[in-house]
Design a protein around this motif. Structure first.
Motif, PDB file in Angstrom:
ATOM      1  N   ILE A  58       0.831  -1.211   0.000  1.00 29.71           N
ATOM      2  CA  ILE A  58       0.000   0.000   0.000  1.00 29.71           C
ATOM      3  C   ILE A  58       0.864   1.259   0.000  1.00 29.71           C
ATOM      4  CG2 ILE A  58      -1.732   1.278   1.298  1.00 29.71           C
ATOM      5  CD1 ILE A  58      -2.559  -1.441   2.555  1.00 29.71           C
ATOM      6  N   GLU A  59       0.551   2.162  -0.917  1.00 25.83           N
ATOM      7  CA  GLU A  59       1.180   3.483  -0.913  1.00 25.83           C
ATOM      8  C   GLU A  59       0.144   4.480  -0.406  1.00 25.83           C
ATOM      9  OE1 GLU A  59       2.932   6.924  -3.913  1.00 25.83           O
ATOM     10  OE2 GLU A  59       2.723   4.858  -4.657  1.00 25.83           O
ATOM     11  N   LEU A  60       0.484   5.170   0.668  1.00 27.86           N
ATOM     12  CA  LEU A  60      -0.453   6.115   1.276  1.00 27.86           C
ATOM     13  C   LEU A  60      -0.268   7.521   0.727  1.00 27.86           C
ATOM     14  CD1 LEU A  60      -0.259   5.050   5.043  1.00 27.86           C
ATOM     15  CD2 LEU A  60      -1.887   4.283   3.303  1.00 27.86           C
ATOM     16  N   ARG A  61      -1.331   8.269   0.754  1.00 30.06           N
ATOM     17  CA  ARG A  61      -1.239   9.698   0.469  1.00 30.06           C
ATOM     18  C   ARG A  61      -0.667  10.422   1.692  1.00 30.06           C
ATOM     19  NH1 ARG A  61      -7.092  10.490  -2.604  1.00 30.06           N
ATOM     20  NH2 ARG A  61      -6.262  10.173  -4.716  1.00 30.06           N
ATOM     21  N   ASP A  62      -0.147  11.605   1.470  1.00 26.65           N
ATOM     22  CA  ASP A  62       0.442  12.396   2.554  1.00 26.65           C
ATOM     23  C   ASP A  62      -0.678  13.122   3.301  1.00 26.65           C
ATOM     24  OD1 ASP A  62       2.026  13.837   4.271  1.00 26.65           O
ATOM     25  OD2 ASP A  62       2.697  15.272   2.733  1.00 26.65           O
ATOM     26  N   ILE A  63      -1.428  12.366   4.074  1.00 24.73           N
ATOM     27  CA  ILE A  63      -2.611  12.958   4.690  1.00 24.73           C
ATOM     28  C   ILE A  63      -2.244  13.995   5.751  1.00 24.73           C
ATOM     29  CG2 ILE A  63      -2.909  11.136   6.447  1.00 24.73           C
ATOM     30  CD1 ILE A  63      -6.021  11.456   5.666  1.00 24.73           C
ATOM     31  N   LEU A  64      -1.137  13.789   6.460  1.00 26.04           N
ATOM     32  CA  LEU A  64      -0.714  14.816   7.426  1.00 26.04           C
ATOM     33  C   LEU A  64      -0.313  16.095   6.706  1.00 26.04           C
ATOM     34  CD1 LEU A  64       1.349  12.975  10.204  1.00 26.04           C
ATOM     35  CD2 LEU A  64      -1.061  13.625  10.200  1.00 26.04           C
ATOM     36  N   GLY A  65       0.270  15.951   5.530  1.00 23.23           N
ATOM     37  CA  GLY A  65       0.618  17.126   4.730  1.00 23.23           C
ATOM     38  C   GLY A  65      -0.620  17.925   4.355  1.00 23.23           C
ATOM     39  N   PHE A  66      -1.694  17.225   3.984  1.00 19.38           N
ATOM     40  CA  PHE A  66      -2.943  17.912   3.656  1.00 19.38           C
ATOM     41  C   PHE A  66      -3.532  18.592   4.889  1.00 19.38           C
ATOM     42  CE2 PHE A  66      -3.058  14.712   0.114  1.00 19.38           C
ATOM     43  CZ  PHE A  66      -2.957  15.633  -0.925  1.00 19.38           C
ATOM     44  N   LEU A  67      -3.468  17.915   6.034  1.00 17.89           N
ATOM     45  CA  LEU A  67      -3.992  18.512   7.266  1.00 17.89           C
ATOM     46  C   LEU A  67      -3.196  19.747   7.661  1.00 17.89           C
ATOM     47  CD1 LEU A  67      -4.696  15.289   9.374  1.00 17.89           C
ATOM     48  CD2 LEU A  67      -6.384  16.783   8.283  1.00 17.89           C
ATOM     49  N   ASN A  68      -1.905  19.732   7.412  1.00 15.47           N
ATOM     50  CA  ASN A  68      -1.072  20.896   7.727  1.00 15.47           C
ATOM     51  C   ASN A  68      -1.304  22.038   6.737  1.00 15.47           C
ATOM     52  OD1 ASN A  68       0.364  20.102  10.080  1.00 15.47           O
ATOM     53  ND2 ASN A  68       1.600  18.714   8.847  1.00 15.47           N
ATOM     54  N   ARG A  69      -1.686  21.691   5.520  1.00 15.69           N
ATOM     55  CA  ARG A  69      -1.936  22.730   4.499  1.00 15.69           C
ATOM     56  C   ARG A  69      -3.294  23.379   4.690  1.00 15.69           C
ATOM     57  NH1 ARG A  69      -2.055  21.717  -2.093  1.00 15.69           N
ATOM     58  NH2 ARG A  69      -2.826  23.798  -2.649  1.00 15.69           N
ATOM     59  N   TYR A  70      -4.312  22.561   4.974  1.00 13.96           N
ATOM     60  CA  TYR A  70      -5.680  23.078   5.100  1.00 13.96           C
ATOM     61  C   TYR A  70      -6.026  23.217   6.582  1.00 13.96           C
ATOM     62  CZ  TYR A  70      -5.914  22.109   0.132  1.00 13.96           C
ATOM     63  OH  TYR A  70      -5.667  22.091  -1.224  1.00 13.96           O
ATOM     64  N   LYS A  71      -5.748  24.394   7.112  1.00 17.39           N
ATOM     65  CA  LYS A  71      -5.758  24.626   8.560  1.00 17.39           C
ATOM     66  C   LYS A  71      -7.146  24.650   9.182  1.00 17.39           C
ATOM     67  CE  LYS A  71      -1.252  25.405   8.927  1.00 17.39           C
ATOM     68  NZ  LYS A  71      -0.357  24.505   9.700  1.00 17.39           N
ATOM     69  N   GLU A  72      -8.194  24.750   8.365  1.00 20.67           N
ATOM     70  CA  GLU A  72      -9.551  24.805   8.912  1.00 20.67           C
ATOM     71  C   GLU A  72     -10.111  23.418   9.224  1.00 20.67           C
ATOM     72  OE1 GLU A  72     -11.188  27.688   9.701  1.00 20.67           O
ATOM     73  OE2 GLU A  72      -9.220  28.525   9.247  1.00 20.67           O
ATOM     74  N   ILE A  73      -9.429  22.372   8.773  1.00 21.59           N
ATOM     75  CA  ILE A  73      -9.948  21.021   9.000  1.00 21.59           C
ATOM     76  C   ILE A  73      -9.856  20.685  10.485  1.00 21.59           C
ATOM     77  CG2 ILE A  73      -9.621  18.551   8.531  1.00 21.59           C
ATOM     78  CD1 ILE A  73      -8.481  19.367   5.789  1.00 21.59           C
ATOM     79  N   LYS A  74     -11.014  20.375  11.080  1.00 21.77           N
ATOM     80  CA  LYS A  74     -11.078  20.046  12.501  1.00 21.77           C
ATOM     81  C   LYS A  74     -11.677  18.660  12.759  1.00 21.77           C
ATOM     82  CE  LYS A  74      -9.621  24.179  13.675  1.00 21.77           C
ATOM     83  NZ  LYS A  74     -10.570  25.210  14.112  1.00 21.77           N
ATOM     84  N   THR A  75     -12.247  18.051  11.713  1.00 22.10           N
ATOM     85  CA  THR A  75     -12.918  16.760  11.883  1.00 22.10           C
ATOM     86  C   THR A  75     -12.571  15.832  10.730  1.00 22.10           C
ATOM     87  OG1 THR A  75     -14.793  17.904  12.933  1.00 22.10           O
ATOM     88  CG2 THR A  75     -15.142  15.608  12.246  1.00 22.10           C
ATOM     89  N   ILE A  76     -12.294  14.574  11.055  1.00 20.90           N
ATOM     90  CA  ILE A  76     -12.085  13.527  10.060  1.00 20.90           C
ATOM     91  C   ILE A  76     -13.167  12.473  10.250  1.00 20.90           C
ATOM     92  CG2 ILE A  76     -10.570  11.646   9.285  1.00 20.90           C
ATOM     93  CD1 ILE A  76      -8.189  13.325  10.239  1.00 20.90           C
TER      94      ILE A  76
END
Length: 219
Positions: free
Chosen positions: A107-125
């Protein structure tokens, strides 16, 4: 081995506040062997119940076909609710060509932490499934562990909730899977059995609608 890749980029924008996180669409979305009722967008499989449940909750009158209009309907709803989609798997290999998370290898994962760090308004997954091997939450927990980020349980009730901290606190919610593969699990729950006694017509789809409504209406 079948190379199974994600055909859609994450659907994210600057004021995204919630993201839905799954794994991959079924393999036919890679080979473009679509069914008539497939929508060519995330969770667009005719067999996936996420959009059908949201359609029921919000009376969206969605199209279920291969058209661009069907895609745009879903994007408009997501943007109105400030919801994004960022599935965690970029690609994997399979011995058996199916949509099972368990069958994913290399499995190759996406850089989900990178997206969370880029889009600062995300508060819920919102994870589309509970914790099991190779589920979205299982893979996400591995990412947090690799980065020494603590994952704290905040609710044991279904759907389970956890939280972790980056530069802000982020809550995770593990929905019952919108895949029909979860129907047996739903049927075994006390909540479903209780509702079935009250209403013999109560279905596993009704169970999802009730659960999803409680979550999405409180975002």
């Amino acid at each position: 081995m079948f190379f199974h890749y994600h055909p859609y980029k994450p659907f994210l924008y600057n004021d995204t506040k919630t993201i839905i996180v799954g794994t991959l669409p079924p393999p036919r979305f890679c080979t473009k062997e679509y069914k008539e009722e497939d929508v060519l967008f995330c969770y667009g499989s005719k067999d996936n119940l996420l959009w059908k449940a949201l359609d029921e909750i919000y009376s969206l009158n969605l199209l279920y076909d291969n058209s661009q209009e069907a895609i745009e309907q879903r994007k408009e709803f997501l943007m109105e609710k400030k919801i994004g989609i960022c599935d965690i798997v970029e690609s994997c290999y399979r011995e058996k060509i199916d949509a099972s998370d368990l069958g994913m290898k290399d499995i190759e994962l996406r850089d989900i932490l990178g997206f969370l760090n880029r889009y600062k308004e995300i508060k819920t997954i919102i994870f589309t499934g509970s914790l099991s091997k190779n589920s979205p939450e299982y893979l996400f927990r591995q990412v947090l562990k690799q980065n020494n980020i603590t994952y704290l349980k905040i609710s044991e009730e279904t759907p389970k909730k956890h939280m972790f901290t980056l530069d802000r606190d982020i809550t995770t919610i593990s929905l019952t899977s919108p895949s029909n593969a979860a129907n047996r699990f739903i049927g075994s729950t006390q909540e479903f059995k209780k509702m079935k006694k009250i209403n013999s017509n109560y279905s596993t789809f009704d169970f999802r609608v009730n659960q999803y409504k409680n979550i999405f209406n409180n975002l």
